[in-house]
Motif scaffolding. Structure first.
Motif, PDB file in Angstrom:
ATOM      1  N   GLY A  38       0.766  -1.241   0.000  1.00  0.00           N
ATOM      2  CA  GLY A  38       0.000   0.000   0.000  1.00  0.00           C
ATOM      3  C   GLY A  38       0.794   1.288   0.000  1.00  0.00           C
ATOM      4  O   GLY A  38       1.996   1.309   0.208  1.00  0.00           O
ATOM      5  N   LYS A  59      -4.606  -1.484  -0.803  1.00  0.00           N
ATOM      6  CA  LYS A  59      -4.796  -0.036  -0.782  1.00  0.00           C
ATOM      7  C   LYS A  59      -4.211   0.543   0.504  1.00  0.00           C
ATOM      8  O   LYS A  59      -4.417   0.005   1.587  1.00  0.00           O
ATOM      9  CB  LYS A  59      -6.290   0.273  -0.860  1.00  0.00           C
ATOM     10  CG  LYS A  59      -6.624   1.744  -0.904  1.00  0.00           C
ATOM     11  CD  LYS A  59      -8.120   1.930  -1.053  1.00  0.00           C
ATOM     12  CE  LYS A  59      -8.442   3.418  -1.125  1.00  0.00           C
ATOM     13  NZ  LYS A  59      -9.860   3.627  -1.423  1.00  0.00           N
ATOM     14  N   ASP A  63      -3.727   6.264  -0.982  1.00  0.00           N
ATOM     15  CA  ASP A  63      -4.170   5.854  -2.311  1.00  0.00           C
ATOM     16  C   ASP A  63      -5.628   6.270  -2.491  1.00  0.00           C
ATOM     17  O   ASP A  63      -6.489   5.900  -1.700  1.00  0.00           O
ATOM     18  CB  ASP A  63      -4.040   4.333  -2.469  1.00  0.00           C
ATOM     19  CG  ASP A  63      -2.596   3.872  -2.422  1.00  0.00           C
ATOM     20  OD1 ASP A  63      -1.739   4.577  -2.985  1.00  0.00           O
ATOM     21  OD2 ASP A  63      -2.330   2.817  -1.821  1.00  0.00           O
ATOM     22  N   SER A  68      -7.275   3.269  -7.401  1.00  0.00           N
ATOM     23  CA  SER A  68      -7.091   2.726  -6.057  1.00  0.00           C
ATOM     24  C   SER A  68      -8.361   2.099  -5.500  1.00  0.00           C
ATOM     25  O   SER A  68      -8.298   1.233  -4.626  1.00  0.00           O
ATOM     26  CB  SER A  68      -6.555   3.790  -5.109  1.00  0.00           C
ATOM     27  OG  SER A  68      -7.536   4.772  -4.876  1.00  0.00           O
ATOM     28  N   SER A  69      -9.521   2.504  -6.018  1.00  0.00           N
ATOM     29  CA  SER A  69     -10.767   1.901  -5.538  1.00  0.00           C
ATOM     30  C   SER A  69     -10.864   0.432  -5.936  1.00  0.00           C
ATOM     31  O   SER A  69     -11.681  -0.307  -5.382  1.00  0.00           O
ATOM     32  CB  SER A  69     -11.970   2.682  -6.052  1.00  0.00           C
ATOM     33  OG  SER A  69     -12.088   2.536  -7.451  1.00  0.00           O
ATOM     34  N   LEU A  71      -8.302  -1.600  -5.539  1.00  0.00           N
ATOM     35  CA  LEU A  71      -7.388  -2.325  -4.651  1.00  0.00           C
ATOM     36  C   LEU A  71      -8.121  -2.805  -3.399  1.00  0.00           C
ATOM     37  O   LEU A  71      -8.875  -2.053  -2.790  1.00  0.00           O
ATOM     38  CB  LEU A  71      -6.222  -1.424  -4.235  1.00  0.00           C
ATOM     39  CG  LEU A  71      -5.253  -0.988  -5.321  1.00  0.00           C
ATOM     40  CD1 LEU A  71      -4.308   0.081  -4.801  1.00  0.00           C
ATOM     41  CD2 LEU A  71      -4.470  -2.186  -5.840  1.00  0.00           C
TER      42      LEU A  71
END
Length: 166
Positions: A38, A59, A63, A68-69, A71
């Motif tokens: 992360g 994430k 992030d 990143s959403s 992750l």
């Protein structure tokens, strides 16, 4: 036998515009997997790492955005009979980052918990689970050197080491 590069808290491009040379050397010599715990900051780092080996990542607290959403907050995987959990370490209960990472994974049937967030290299065993933070290869904060981790997994054993550089 599998060789794994373990990194976290790259904060690119703010703290580093390119992958540091010691990590590039490891990547060019070959790894089987890359684990990122992360605080990537940009998708371009993920894409660059993918050109070397399969990447698993979580994430981090910095992030954000569309990429990143996608992750996860936690990854569970098994490599040659070694069960690994990975979290960033910023969520949950506990005063310290290692404690939060442990609590986030204590009910999981794993051998190793990989985490980041603190930028502080950490390697300790708690309740038969190895806790491992590779530190940061681009943002050492108060640490003397930058760092990353390398693991060798063979059948049901794992050997984890920190690698330091200036």
């Amino acid at each position: 036998m599998k060789k794994i590069l373990i990194i976290s808290d790259t904060h690119m491009p703010k703290k580093g515009t390119t992958i540091p040379e010691p990590i590039l050397t490891v990547l060019k010599n070959g790894v089987d997997y890359i684990l990122h715990a992360g605080d990537w900051t940009t998708e371009s780092l993920y894409e660059e790492l993918q050109s070397f080996a399969p990447v698993y990542g979580v994430k981090g607290n910095v992030d954000n955005g569309t990429w990143s959403s996608t992750l996860p907050e936690k990854v569970l995987l098994e490599l040659e009979e070694v069960k690994i959990a990975m979290v960033h370490g910023h969520l949950g209960k506990g005063r310290s980052t290692p404690e939060r990472a442990f609590r986030a994974c204590e009910d999981d049937d794993v051998d190793v918990i990989i985490f980041g967030h603190s930028h502080i290299p950490f390697h300790e065993v708690k309740d038969n689970k190895i806790l491992f933070n590779p530190g940061s290869p681009t943002d050492k904060r108060r640490e003397k050197q930058f760092s990353f981790g390398l693991a060798v997994v063979e059948q049901s054993t794992i050997k984890l080491n920190h690698h330091y550089f200036s």
